[in-house]
Enzyme design. Structure first.
Site, short mmCIF file in Angstrom:
data_model
loop_
_atom_site.label_atom_id
_atom_site.label_comp_id
_atom_site.label_asym_id
_atom_site.label_seq_id
_atom_site.Cartn_x
_atom_site.Cartn_y
_atom_site.Cartn_z
N CYS A 174 -0.62 8.40 7.12
CA CYS A 174 -1.97 8.19 6.60
C CYS A 174 -2.93 7.93 7.77
O CYS A 174 -2.54 7.35 8.79
CB CYS A 174 -1.99 7.03 5.61
SG CYS A 174 -1.12 7.37 4.07
N CYS A 217 -3.29 4.51 9.49
CA CYS A 217 -2.04 3.98 10.06
C CYS A 217 -1.46 4.89 11.14
O CYS A 217 -0.27 4.78 11.48
CB CYS A 217 -1.01 3.78 8.95
SG CYS A 217 -1.57 2.65 7.65
N CYS A 263 0.84 -1.20 0.00
CA CYS A 263 0.00 0.00 0.00
C CYS A 263 0.88 1.25 0.00
O CYS A 263 0.64 2.19 -0.76
CB CYS A 263 -0.92 -0.02 1.21
SG CYS A 263 -2.11 1.34 1.27
N CYS A 264 1.92 1.25 0.85
CA CYS A 264 2.86 2.37 0.88
C CYS A 264 3.54 2.54 -0.48
O CYS A 264 3.82 3.66 -0.92
CB CYS A 264 3.93 2.15 1.95
SG CYS A 264 3.34 2.29 3.66
N CYS A 287 8.08 3.05 5.88
CA CYS A 287 7.31 2.82 4.67
C CYS A 287 8.21 2.60 3.46
O CYS A 287 7.74 2.19 2.41
CB CYS A 287 6.37 3.99 4.40
SG CYS A 287 7.21 5.57 4.18
#
Length: 241
Positions: A203, A206, A121-122, A231
């Site tokens: 984010c 997170c 996702c990162c 990340c």
């Protein structure tokens, strides 16, 4: 209580650390004319760096990653910076189709399922846009501090990233008190989430507030082991030659 009230105490040697940070920025701007950018996360440290750049009219571009999953308060800082300093902030966003495909395949909560999915996702939301931000640039500036985590304890003022670019970290020796003393003394705009016990803000899915006594980055990816809490933006760095 505000972060300024909690942390904004002047510590011995602050003026020396401030002068060293400013000199590092001046040297970097002189060494990389037209090809240096501040990659700001819009956190407190990066707001200090932006203020130094703007206050001293340094020729360093300001840019940020808008991942599509940031808190509204974080996104709202972008126009605040532009209005406060009269500077344009370059904004890099993930490829929309890549985000759609990732969510369709893995779900909205994928980051909680495994470290691999969280890092994927990162990769979509941060690493790919960062590569576009840094394309054609020979140097970038961050707000990294050694105090932030064990993983960042060896960070140096000038490093080389994995692509051979210079990575400038002018605040490496600064304490959290230094950051907030500077913000208070110079009326620096900052994310109001810092006043809600969020020292490190990423984010929204997170990031959460930390409790008294917890590590600085305890609110980031709190379900993971401490050693995994990066990340990819700030790993595998080496001292510049």
């Amino acid at each position: 209580m505000s972060a300024i009230a909690l942390y904004g105490r002047k510590k011995p040697g602050f003026e020396d650390r401030l002068e060293a940070a400013l000199q590092a920025l001046k040297d970097a701007a002189a060494s990389h004319p037209g090809t240096i950018v501040q990659a700001t996360s819009l956190g407190a440290e990066d707001m200090v760096v932006t203020d130094l750049i703007a206050r001293h009219q340094l020729p360093i571009t300001i840019a940020t990653l808008e991942t599509g999953a940031l808190h509204a308060e974080t996104v709202a800082l972008i126009p605040r910076i532009e209005a406060h300093y009269g500077l344009k902030v370059e904004v890099y966003r993930p490829v929309e189709q890549a985000v759609i495909e990732f969510v369709q395949k893995n779900g909205e909560q994928a980051m909680y399922e495994s470290i691999a999915l969280r890092k994927a996702c990162c990769g979509v939301r941060k690493m790919e846009p960062l590569s576009r931000m840094l394309s054609g640039r020979s140097a970038w500036v961050t707000g990294l501090r050694r105090e932030q985590s064990n993983a960042r304890g060896e960070v140096r003022t000038v490093e080389a990233d994995d692509q051979g670019r210079a990575k400038i970290n002018p605040l490496v020796d600064w304490s959290w008190n230094d950051v907030w003393h500077y913000i208070a003394s110079n009326d620096v705009p900052y994310n109001p989430l810092h006043d809600q016990f969020m020292p490190s803000i990423g984010c929204a899915p997170c990031t959460r507030a930390i409790a008294v006594g917890q590590e600085f980055r305890a609110g980031r990816w709190w379900w993971e082991d401490e050693s995994a809490k990066e990340c990819g933006l700030h790993v595998s760095q080496k001292p510049a030659a």
